[in-house]
Design an enzyme around this catalytic site. Structure first.
Site, PDB file in Angstrom:
ATOM      1  N   GLU A   4       1.051  -1.195   0.201  1.00 22.32           N
ATOM      2  CA  GLU A   4      -0.115   0.075  -0.133  1.00 22.32           C
ATOM      3  C   GLU A   4       0.740   1.415  -0.161  1.00 22.32           C
ATOM      4  O   GLU A   4       0.339   2.304  -0.473  1.00 22.32           O
ATOM      5  CB  GLU A   4      -0.986  -0.056   0.992  1.00 22.32           C
ATOM      6  CG  GLU A   4      -2.175  -1.167   1.042  1.00 22.32           C
ATOM      7  CD  GLU A   4      -1.776  -2.256   1.792  1.00 22.32           C
ATOM      8  OE1 GLU A   4      -0.585  -2.745   1.910  1.00 22.32           O
ATOM      9  OE2 GLU A   4      -2.481  -3.086   1.750  1.00 22.32           O
ATOM     10  N   PHE A  21     -11.124  -7.783  13.560  1.00 21.48           N
ATOM     11  CA  PHE A  21     -10.340  -8.214  12.832  1.00 21.48           C
ATOM     12  C   PHE A  21      -9.951  -7.051  11.628  1.00 21.48           C
ATOM     13  O   PHE A  21     -10.858  -6.445  10.975  1.00 21.48           O
ATOM     14  CB  PHE A  21     -10.616  -9.620  12.042  1.00 21.48           C
ATOM     15  CG  PHE A  21      -9.587  -9.968  11.017  1.00 21.48           C
ATOM     16  CD1 PHE A  21      -8.360 -10.355  11.646  1.00 21.48           C
ATOM     17  CD2 PHE A  21      -9.993  -9.876   9.622  1.00 21.48           C
ATOM     18  CE1 PHE A  21      -7.204 -10.719  10.514  1.00 21.48           C
ATOM     19  CE2 PHE A  21      -8.809 -10.531   8.747  1.00 21.48           C
ATOM     20  CZ  PHE A  21      -7.597 -10.679   9.145  1.00 21.48           C
ATOM     21  N   GLN A  22      -8.779  -6.642  11.328  1.00 18.03           N
ATOM     22  CA  GLN A  22      -8.036  -5.507  10.710  1.00 18.03           C
ATOM     23  C   GLN A  22      -9.041  -4.518  11.026  1.00 18.03           C
ATOM     24  O   GLN A  22      -9.273  -3.534  10.077  1.00 18.03           O
ATOM     25  CB  GLN A  22      -8.373  -6.170   8.931  1.00 18.03           C
ATOM     26  CG  GLN A  22      -7.479  -7.108   8.791  1.00 18.03           C
ATOM     27  CD  GLN A  22      -7.131  -7.505   7.237  1.00 18.03           C
ATOM     28  OE1 GLN A  22      -8.094  -7.245   6.533  1.00 18.03           O
ATOM     29  NE2 GLN A  22      -5.978  -7.813   6.867  1.00 18.03           N
ATOM     30  N   LYS A  76     -17.765  -1.318   5.991  1.00 17.47           N
ATOM     31  CA  LYS A  76     -18.262  -2.172   4.894  1.00 17.47           C
ATOM     32  C   LYS A  76     -19.915  -1.896   4.772  1.00 17.47           C
ATOM     33  O   LYS A  76     -20.171  -2.248   3.703  1.00 17.47           O
ATOM     34  CB  LYS A  76     -17.579  -3.502   5.186  1.00 17.47           C
ATOM     35  CG  LYS A  76     -17.649  -4.323   3.982  1.00 17.47           C
ATOM     36  CD  LYS A  76     -17.111  -5.749   4.612  1.00 17.47           C
ATOM     37  CE  LYS A  76     -17.233  -6.617   3.314  1.00 17.47           C
ATOM     38  NZ  LYS A  76     -16.601  -8.099   3.400  1.00 17.47           N
ATOM     39  N   MET A  93      24.082   9.079   1.681  1.00 15.02           N
ATOM     40  CA  MET A  93      23.965  10.401   2.317  1.00 15.02           C
ATOM     41  C   MET A  93      24.206  10.134   3.954  1.00 15.02           C
ATOM     42  O   MET A  93      24.862  11.027   4.699  1.00 15.02           O
ATOM     43  CB  MET A  93      22.692  10.936   2.430  1.00 15.02           C
ATOM     44  CG  MET A  93      22.456  12.386   2.751  1.00 15.02           C
ATOM     45  SD  MET A  93      23.758  13.482   1.934  1.00 15.02           S
ATOM     46  CE  MET A  93      22.581  14.048   0.494  1.00 15.02           C
TER      47      MET A  93
END
Lengths: 590, 182
Positions: free
Chosen positions: A52, A114-115, A164, A482
């Site tokens: 993502e 969940f999630q 949802k 760097m």
């Protein structure tokens, strides 16, 4: 035109109504209804990323290279948290994004389902605004508002969290018409009196400089056009931040090069010694100012910015003008012309003479080599071999990014995608994918380091899946360059954890993904190898083996002023000597 | 050497920073999370909150008014106002301390324990401060006191030796004098 449909269908409908043709995302349980709605239409193309964070940077690349709002779609919980680095990146660089996140159904919110994560809570600090959609009645308005907020004023990322059950619910869809925001109406026109005052100050200036930033690019192509017009009208020298490159062409005769920590000697000295600074869409970032109490001590400062909080934030200015760059520049040019202002030619000629003296130091020079590829040389050759093509450049973060900014020259805005404010390693490849999606026929090159590229290497798979011929040009010095440079300057050359151990074979890696790999370590062979990369009709990883010890100069050491830059020649033999330049105060800064 | 402070953009290079106390009035859409946005801004950017009150002031329009008392240099106060204005559901930010005439009030409930001389002394002082007795037992009072924060501070300090048990304060609500609104 209101129509009954499900929440998921509304989301797709709103994307179409907002003119979105491409979104980047990754499916999961809490966004399945939206993916189902996407499956049943052809107007919005979905690009499946591999992580993502990649979706967020791809949307940023898409947004920066087109000026449109970038869109990503991710699931709840880890989908949302993985996107956060990209959202923060977009916030710091003012990139318009709409991030659609799935959420557990409303009745489960707060139950550690969940999630589940508190997406609006977590993203409150890294977005311009965010919404949790609690009912289907609010959905159409919020979707259109999200696009409005993302692109208006100072652009930024907006999260819409979509439970949802709301995606399944039936409701009436409303198009984007008649959506007027109650509270958020940024001011575009600058105050007329202040603009007149600014123009009068410019006419009187003896040692002026224009310091432009990403705000000019964000304002749109018109702003860049007007900026060029103002420079032509006044003959003032102009420098720009990392984010503003391309707004004024690098081939323009008034161009001083980039300013700041790794900016040119002439740009930084001009800033230090000027008597009038005109900051346009730039924000006096600490990479730009160096030591604040020694920043351009003798100058009057005008600051044009669409965000009132940018004015007087770090540097106190004499005249702040709140407004959109294009609007304000247009008014300034009009006032300059109608009031018949003239610059002080004599003073300006003297000023240019001084600037030419600084230019003669050739601060971007480096010691050429016949045996090893100098990273600066690699970028120079890449520039020479691609400058006449329709090219877009993205970068990762580190030395290679600064060398790209110094040695690749931009003639147009929206051609340069880099993570400036947040400094996100792993930005370049997904950003290149987003850029290539928006410009399928163009040449898109990610100038990378071997450490940065591994942070989002998985997106090579996305490039292969969609046949995106992005070119990953790795300046491989086997170090987090760097970090190594700072360890050399500040920590006695103790290279703690900055060596890239166990690197993959990038040529084989390219082949494993289904792309093409090229390796080059011989300066004499470089042009041929670059052309091989350009001419290959698919994604390429170019493993450019460069000088491992090269440091990025010139440099304003931490805690120092613009006129205390160190140049490459001074630094030739020893980190020790340079290390002693930076004092204890400077070491505390980043 | 105060190295960090010397490099901070918020401290003046010349002399001591000039810290001021300001009262900000913030009109917001009363939507979920709006208070978190305001409080998060203060913590995220390192600003001070001395007191904060919030309540809906127009039910029909779902408008709430947040009153924040904060401290900082004039530069920081200006930044706070502008940063607040960036928050999308905020309608208006007014720095009341920049207005000529402001009324600030706070309500406090003060529980005092005491018997005998202490008890009557508490009652005498409460009359002087025009505090109301809103609860009493044989050995305690609860006073309700409205006034400026300073007046409440003074009363609380007087109650401390007498037998102060606890204090609950609302924080400051503020409004400008005269006919004009914010």
């Amino acid at each position: 035109m209101s129509k009954q449909m499900t929440g998921a269908e509304m989301i797709v409908e709103a994307l179409k109504d907002q003119g979105v043709d491409t979104i980047f995302g990754y499916p999961g349980g809490a966004v399945l209804p939206i993916y189902d709605a996407l499956f049943q239409q052809d107007s919005v193309q979905h690009v499946l990323v591999r992580h993502e964070q990649g979706a967020a940077h791809a949307a940023e690349g898409y947004a920066r290279s087109t000026g449109k709002v970038g869109v990503l779609l991710v699931t709840s919980g880890p989908g949302a948290t993985n996107a956060i680095t990209g959202l923060t990146d977009a916030l710091l660089d003012s990139i318009p994004l709409v991030c659609l996140t799935g959420q557990v159904p409303t009745h489960l919110i707060g139950s550690d389902a969940f999630q589940e994560c508190d997406t609006v809570g977590i993203t409150r600090h890294c977005t311009k605004h965010n919404y949790l959609v609690r009912s289907i009645e609010d959905l159409p308005r919020i979707l259109h508002e999200a696009f409005y907020v993302a692109r208006s004023g100072r652009p930024g990322p907006v999260v819409v969290d979509l439970p949802k059950d709301v995606q399944f619910a039936l409701g009436m869809y409303q198009g984007p018409l008649n959506i007027q925001h109650k509270t958020y109406q940024p001011k575009l026109k600058g105050d007329a009196d202040r603009i007149r005052e600014a123009v009068a100050m410019m006419a009187k200036a003896k040692r002026p400089v224009i310091y432009s930033g990403g705000g000019v690019v964000n304002s749109g192509p018109e702003a860049s056009k007007l900026l060029r017009e103002l420079v032509a009208l006044t003959g003032f020298p102009i420098t720009s931040t990392l984010m503003g490159l391309g707004a004024y062409p690098a081939s323009g005769e008034n161009w001083l090069g980039m300013l700041g920590m790794h900016g040119t000697y002439e740009a930084n000295h001009t800033m230090h010694d000027c008597d009038l600074m005109i900051a346009i869409g730039s924000r006096f970032d600490d990479r730009i100012t160096g030591r604040l109490d020694a920043f351009s001590p003798g100058s009057k400062k005008i600051h044009i910015d669409i965000d009132p909080s940018s004015i007087n934030k770090t540097v106190k200015v004499d005249l702040g003008i709140v407004g959109d760059c294009a609007h304000v520049l247009e008014d300034m040019i009009n006032v300059w012309r109608t009031e018949g202002h003239k610059v002080d030619d004599e003073a300006l000629a003297g000023w240019w003479k001084q600037i030419d003296h600084w230019r003669a130091r050739k601060s971007l020079a480096y010691r050429a080599s016949k045996t090893t590829i100098k990273p600066q040389y690699a970028v120079q050759r890449l520039y020479e071999l691609t400058k006449d093509r329709d090219t877009y450049i993205t970068t990762e973060v580190g030395q290679h990014q600064m060398w790209a900014a110094q040695h690749y020259h931009f003639e147009e805005p929206n051609r340069w995608m880099t993570s400036g404010g947040l400094g996100t390693m792993g930005y370049g490849l997904p950003a290149a994918i987003g850029t290539q999606m928006a410009h399928p026929k163009s040449l898109v090159i990610d100038i990378a380091g071997e450490a940065s590229i591994l942070m989002n290497m998985q997106e090579m798979s996305t490039a292969v899946q969609y046949g995106l011929p992005v070119k990953i040009f790795i300046l491989n010095n086997e170090y987090m360059g760097m970090v190594r440079q700072w360890q050399e300057l500040l920590h006695g050359g103790r290279y703690s954890q900055s060596y890239s151990n166990a690197l993959p074979d990038f040529v084989k890696l390219a082949e494993a993904y289904g792309g093409h790999g090229v390796r080059c370590s011989d300066p004499a062979d470089l042009d041929r190898a670059i052309l091989e990369m350009i001419n290959y009709p698919g994604p390429v990883i170019f493993d450019c083996i460069v000088d491992k010890q090269e440091n990025c100069f010139p440099m304003i050491p931490s805690g120092k002023a613009h006129n205390e830059m160190i140049l490459a020649e001074l630094s030739d033999d020893a980190g020790v000597a340079i290390g002693s330049i930076i004092d204890e105060k400077g070491k505390m800064l980043v | 050497m105060n190295a960090i402070a010397a490099l901070s953009p918020y401290s003046s290079a010349l002399g001591k920073p000039n810290i001021e106390r300001h009262t900000l009035s913030v009109l917001v859409d009363n939507e979920p999370g709006v208070l978190a946005r305001v409080v998060g801004l203060f913590s995220g950017r390192g600003y001070n909150i001395e007191s904060l009150t919030v309540a809906e002031v127009a039910h029909g329009e779902h408008l709430s008014r947040i009153t924040i008392v904060t401290t900082g240099t004039p530069e920081v106060i200006e930044q706070i106002s502008h940063q607040l204005e960036r928050i999308v559901p905020i309608h208006k930010v007014t720095d009341l301390s920049m207005q000529a005439r402001v009324i600030e009030r706070e309500l406090a409930m003060i529980k005092v324990h005491g018997t005998g001389e202490h008890r009557s002394e508490a009652l005498r002082l409460s009359e002087a401060f025009r505090a109301k007795v809103i609860d009493a037992t044989i050995e305690s009072f609860i006073f309700e006191l409205t006034g400026s924060p300073g007046k409440i501070d003074d009363f609380v300090e007087l109650m401390r030796p007498i037998g102060l048990v606890e204090v609950s304060r609302t924080g400051v609500a503020a409004i400008t004098r005269g006919a004009k609104g914010m």
